[in-house]
Design an enzyme around this catalytic site. Structure first.
Site: not given
Length: 188
Positions: A19, A106, A127-129
């Site tokens: 991602r 997002k 990656w989002d975190s």
């Protein structure tokens, strides 16, 4: 979506980039003052897409959330439990009030992308975190809003213990790095 919205561009890459890697790949292509992504499985109901765009005009980072009041989620029990636990651990160990760091729905301000996201090196699903923690800890504006989300049939088959164990290892490593950076002051 690309046909319906003139400011949406579909980008495909033959290699699996992760991602974070995929998003880094499109940063140079995107020209707008906002950018974002949705997971290809379209698990989040697209009726929320206009709201994502609208909120992205007011906040640096906006994410759909499966775990706040008003959200509806259809997900196998073990994956639901692991995901909720991970988000609880982010709140506990990193001190960032996020209830769903992993929802693939997002949007970001160009300012946040240019000042922060271009420097996020994490390429995995975690990656989002990293980006949400960086957003909040650096003082950028952040918003979660409830969505309806149904886990795809292919994803349900990936709910094996081996896959979940691998996800826990990846997210555990990133959680430890975030804890050390933002609670202890060690940048690892």
């Amino acid at each position: 979506l690309e046909k319906k919205y003139n400011n949406v561009t579909f980008v495909h890459h033959d290699d699996k980039l992760g991602r974070g890697g995929a998003f880094r790949n499109i940063i140079s292509i995107a020209k707008g003052d906002r950018m974002g992504f949705i997971d290809v499985d379209m698990a989040t109901d697209m009726k929320y897409f206009p709201k994502l765009l609208e909120l992205s005009k007011k906040y640096d980072v906006v994410t759909g959330s499966r775990y706040i009041k008003g959200a509806k989620v259809d997900r196998p029990g073990l994956r639901f439990f692991v995901s909720k636990t991970y988000n609880f651990l982010i709140r506990l160990f990193v001190g960032v009030k996020v209830f769903d760091a992993q929802c693939g729905f997002k949007a970001f301000s160009r300012k946040f992308v240019d000042e922060v996201l271009v420097n996020v090196e994490e390429k995995t699903w975690a990656w989002d975190s990293v980006l949400i923690v960086e957003c909040v800890k650096r003082g950028y504006s952040f918003m979660e809003f409830p969505v309806e989300w149904v886990e795809g049939k292919d994803a349900r088959h990936s709910a094996s213990f081996g896959r979940i164990f691998n996800d826990v290892k990846i997210h555990g490593r990133v959680l430890l790095q975030l804890f050390l950076k933002w609670r202890i002051g060690l940048n690892v």
